[in-house]
Design a protein around this motif. Structure first.
Motif, PDB file in Angstrom:
ATOM      1  N   CYS A  84       0.926  -1.163  -0.122  1.00  0.00           N
ATOM      2  CA  CYS A  84      -0.212  -0.002  -0.027  1.00  0.00           C
ATOM      3  C   CYS A  84       0.820   1.429   0.028  1.00  0.00           C
ATOM      4  N   CYS A  89      -0.304   4.844   5.165  1.00  0.00           N
ATOM      5  CA  CYS A  89       0.642   3.860   5.104  1.00  0.00           C
ATOM      6  C   CYS A  89       2.024   4.328   4.774  1.00  0.00           C
ATOM      7  N   CYS A 129      -6.059   1.406   6.924  1.00  0.00           N
ATOM      8  CA  CYS A 129      -5.116   2.677   7.358  1.00  0.00           C
ATOM      9  C   CYS A 129      -4.576   2.845   8.508  1.00  0.00           C
ATOM     10  N   GLY A 132      -0.928   0.503   9.107  1.00  0.00           N
ATOM     11  CA  GLY A 132      -0.006   0.492   8.306  1.00  0.00           C
ATOM     12  C   GLY A 132       1.388   0.251   8.508  1.00  0.00           C
ATOM     13  N   PRO A 133       2.359   0.138   7.837  1.00  0.00           N
ATOM     14  CA  PRO A 133       2.210  -0.195   6.571  1.00  0.00           C
ATOM     15  C   PRO A 133       1.554  -1.565   6.255  1.00  0.00           C
ATOM     16  N   SER A 134       0.565  -1.651   5.249  1.00  0.00           N
ATOM     17  CA  SER A 134       0.030  -2.764   5.057  1.00  0.00           C
ATOM     18  C   SER A 134       0.450  -3.458   3.503  1.00  0.00           C
TER      19      SER A 134
END
Length: 165
Positions: A84, A89, A129, A132-134
């Motif tokens: 993402c 993120c 959201c 994150g980071p995802s």
């Protein structure tokens, strides 16, 4: 011989998708999505078929494919890893993760590792959201991915692939 049979089967599937969707308003995008969902990418041979059925030029079809990052024109790896890159993120370290992932895998975005195992892609929001980071690995979203967690994910993917072979 097998390649020819596979190509004929693929063309039949693609023709069926085009036939089923060509009458919809704005049919190009649904057709491209349908083909990629079926084949994993949009083969060059399908561009000619789409253009003919929708009365478009091949350049117009290519223009849409190249405009949207979602569409692939080459077969993806066995696994799709998406990072993402949306603002939330990024604020939580996605840029550093992007650089690490590209170095670790030896590919840029929209490329596939030499062993054809992993295709790396950038996406703009996985809807996770706050965590994150995802990263999405195939169909699974993974939250709070550090460099170490990314290594674990890649190791799990390559271990699974070795077990399958």
């Amino acid at each position: 011989m097998t390649t020819i049979a596979f190509d004929e089967q693929r063309e039949q599937r693609v023709a069926g998708i085009i036939e089923g969707l060509k009458h919809k308003p704005g049919a190009l995008l649904p057709i491209l999505h349908g083909i990629q969902d079926s084949e994993g990418y949009v083969p060059e041979s399908s561009v000619v078929m789409i253009a003919a059925e929708l009365n478009l030029s091949r350049a117009e079809v290519h223009g849409v494919i190249s405009f949207y990052h979602h569409f692939r024109t080459t077969p993806p790896g066995r696994h799709i890893v998406q990072i993402c890159a949306a603002e939330a993120c990024q604020a939580r370290g996605a840029r550093q993760l992007e650089a690490y992932a590209q170095e670790r895998l030896g590919v840029e975005y929209h490329q596939t590792t030499a062993d054809r195992e992993i295709t790396l892609e950038k996406v703009f929001c996985l809807g996770n959201c706050a965590c994150g980071p995802s990263v999405r690995v195939d169909d699974e979203i993974v939250a709070r991915v550090s460099n170490e967690r990314f290594d674990q994910l890649v190791n799990e993917l390559t271990t699974q692939s070795l077990e399958v072979k």
